[in-house]
Design a protein around this motif. Structure first.
Motif, PDB file in Angstrom:
ATOM      1  N   LYS A   1      34.851  37.278  46.930  1.00  0.00           N
ATOM      2  CA  LYS A   1      34.738  35.976  47.581  1.00  0.00           C
ATOM      3  C   LYS A   1      35.873  35.042  47.148  1.00  0.00           C
ATOM      4  CE  LYS A   1      31.621  32.063  48.198  1.00  0.00           C
ATOM      5  NZ  LYS A   1      30.373  31.426  47.817  1.00  0.00           N
ATOM      6  N   VAL A   2      36.123  34.980  45.852  1.00  0.00           N
ATOM      7  CA  VAL A   2      37.184  34.109  45.335  1.00  0.00           C
ATOM      8  C   VAL A   2      38.542  34.553  45.882  1.00  0.00           C
ATOM      9  CG1 VAL A   2      38.453  33.477  43.240  1.00  0.00           C
ATOM     10  CG2 VAL A   2      35.954  33.404  43.255  1.00  0.00           C
TER      11      VAL A   2
ATOM     12  N   ARG B   1      39.624  42.680  38.304  1.00  0.00           N
ATOM     13  CA  ARG B   1      38.617  43.440  37.545  1.00  0.00           C
ATOM     14  C   ARG B   1      39.052  43.578  36.087  1.00  0.00           C
ATOM     15  NH1 ARG B   1      38.869  47.202  41.877  1.00  0.00           N
ATOM     16  NH2 ARG B   1      37.272  46.641  43.364  1.00  0.00           N
ATOM     17  N   ASP B   2      40.322  43.906  35.901  1.00  0.00           N
ATOM     18  CA  ASP B   2      40.831  44.043  34.527  1.00  0.00           C
ATOM     19  C   ASP B   2      40.725  42.722  33.770  1.00  0.00           C
ATOM     20  OD1 ASP B   2      41.502  46.667  35.040  1.00  0.00           O
ATOM     21  OD2 ASP B   2      43.658  46.288  35.244  1.00  0.00           O
ATOM     22  N   LEU B   3      41.026  41.627  34.456  1.00  0.00           N
ATOM     23  CA  LEU B   3      41.051  40.321  33.791  1.00  0.00           C
ATOM     24  C   LEU B   3      39.669  39.735  33.546  1.00  0.00           C
ATOM     25  CD1 LEU B   3      44.045  38.685  35.692  1.00  0.00           C
ATOM     26  CD2 LEU B   3      44.014  39.490  33.312  1.00  0.00           C
ATOM     27  N   THR B   4      38.744  39.990  34.449  1.00  0.00           N
ATOM     28  CA  THR B   4      37.432  39.345  34.342  1.00  0.00           C
ATOM     29  C   THR B   4      36.353  40.238  33.755  1.00  0.00           C
ATOM     30  OG1 THR B   4      36.846  39.959  36.618  1.00  0.00           O
ATOM     31  CG2 THR B   4      37.898  37.796  36.287  1.00  0.00           C
ATOM     32  N   GLY B   5      36.567  41.546  33.772  1.00  0.00           N
ATOM     33  CA  GLY B   5      35.565  42.463  33.226  1.00  0.00           C
ATOM     34  C   GLY B   5      34.194  42.239  33.839  1.00  0.00           C
ATOM     35  N   GLN B   6      33.184  42.162  32.995  1.00  0.00           N
ATOM     36  CA  GLN B   6      31.808  42.000  33.455  1.00  0.00           C
ATOM     37  C   GLN B   6      31.404  40.537  33.637  1.00  0.00           C
ATOM     38  OE1 GLN B   6      30.046  44.702  34.316  1.00  0.00           O
ATOM     39  NE2 GLN B   6      31.888  45.841  33.781  1.00  0.00           N
ATOM     40  N   PHE B   7      32.333  39.617  33.394  1.00  0.00           N
ATOM     41  CA  PHE B   7      31.995  38.195  33.461  1.00  0.00           C
ATOM     42  C   PHE B   7      31.791  37.694  34.884  1.00  0.00           C
ATOM     43  CE2 PHE B   7      34.331  38.595  29.427  1.00  0.00           C
ATOM     44  CZ  PHE B   7      33.316  38.187  28.577  1.00  0.00           C
ATOM     45  N   ILE B   8      32.357  38.398  35.851  1.00  0.00           N
ATOM     46  CA  ILE B   8      32.211  38.007  37.254  1.00  0.00           C
ATOM     47  C   ILE B   8      31.794  39.249  38.033  1.00  0.00           C
ATOM     48  CG2 ILE B   8      33.422  37.150  39.305  1.00  0.00           C
ATOM     49  CD1 ILE B   8      35.281  35.602  37.498  1.00  0.00           C
ATOM     50  N   SER B   9      30.832  39.068  38.921  1.00  0.00           N
ATOM     51  CA  SER B   9      30.367  40.214  39.713  1.00  0.00           C
ATOM     52  C   SER B   9      31.414  40.574  40.772  1.00  0.00           C
ATOM     53  CB  SER B   9      29.044  39.881  40.394  1.00  0.00           C
ATOM     54  OG  SER B   9      29.247  38.922  41.416  1.00  0.00           O
TER      55      SER B   9
END
Length: 171
Positions: A135-136, A121-129
């Motif tokens: 899933k990943v 979450r910290d690394l991807t922010g809003q870019f990935i749901s």
């Protein structure tokens, strides 16, 4: 070596060199000491969280708040040991141990699905749901032979992250 106004002796350099598993040359240790002294604005012999946050590259890092847990109050020897994980000369095991500590933010020696998800979450922010992240992560864990319910210790963690990922992100 205790405070930033003191000079670094040859003994100090050799001690730090050994402490960081010979990751840095003696000249690099001297350069790191100079940088340490610049960061240690109070001259107390350690670097505070606020002093670390004054480094722009550190302040914008999405993991900076997590890294501060590992950094606040480091003396020079600890500062060099911390930085040694980022060296191209650091062993794969040194890098894995460092990354594990970042993911094991409560220091219990275990990394769960939720801890990894927090970092993602910290690394991807809003870019990935959130469903995409889950899933990943589930897929990565399953490919390494683990499940969403697995709790990873350092040896397990090493199986989950590839050496290529470690070398790319830590240099």
């Amino acid at each position: 070596m205790g405070n930033s106004s003191s000079m670094l002796t040859q003994y100090d350099i050799e001690e730090v060199h050994e402490h960081c598993n010979n990751t840095f040359s003696q000249q690099e240790i001297v350069s790191l000491y100079q940088r340490f002294c610049q960061l240690d604005r109070t001259g107390g012999g350690f670097i505070t969280a606020d002093e670390f946050m004054s480094v722009p590259e550190f302040a914008v890092n999405p993991l900076s708040k997590r890294l501060l847990r590992m950094l606040d109050g480091l003396n020079f020897k600890e500062f060099v040991a911390f930085l040694s994980a980022f060296s191209s000369r650091a062993s794969l095991q040194q890098k894995v141990d460092f990354i594990f500590k970042v993911y094991d933010y409560d220091g219990n020696g275990k990394v769960s699905f939720n801890k990894i998800l927090d970092i993602l979450r910290d690394l991807t922010g809003q870019f990935i749901s959130e469903p995409q992240r889950e899933k990943v992560l589930t897929q990565v864990l399953e490919e390494a032979g683990y499940t969403k319910d697995s709790v990873l210790v350092p040896a397990d963690f090493m199986k989950v992250i590839s050496p290529d990922f470690i070398n790319t992100t830590m240099e």
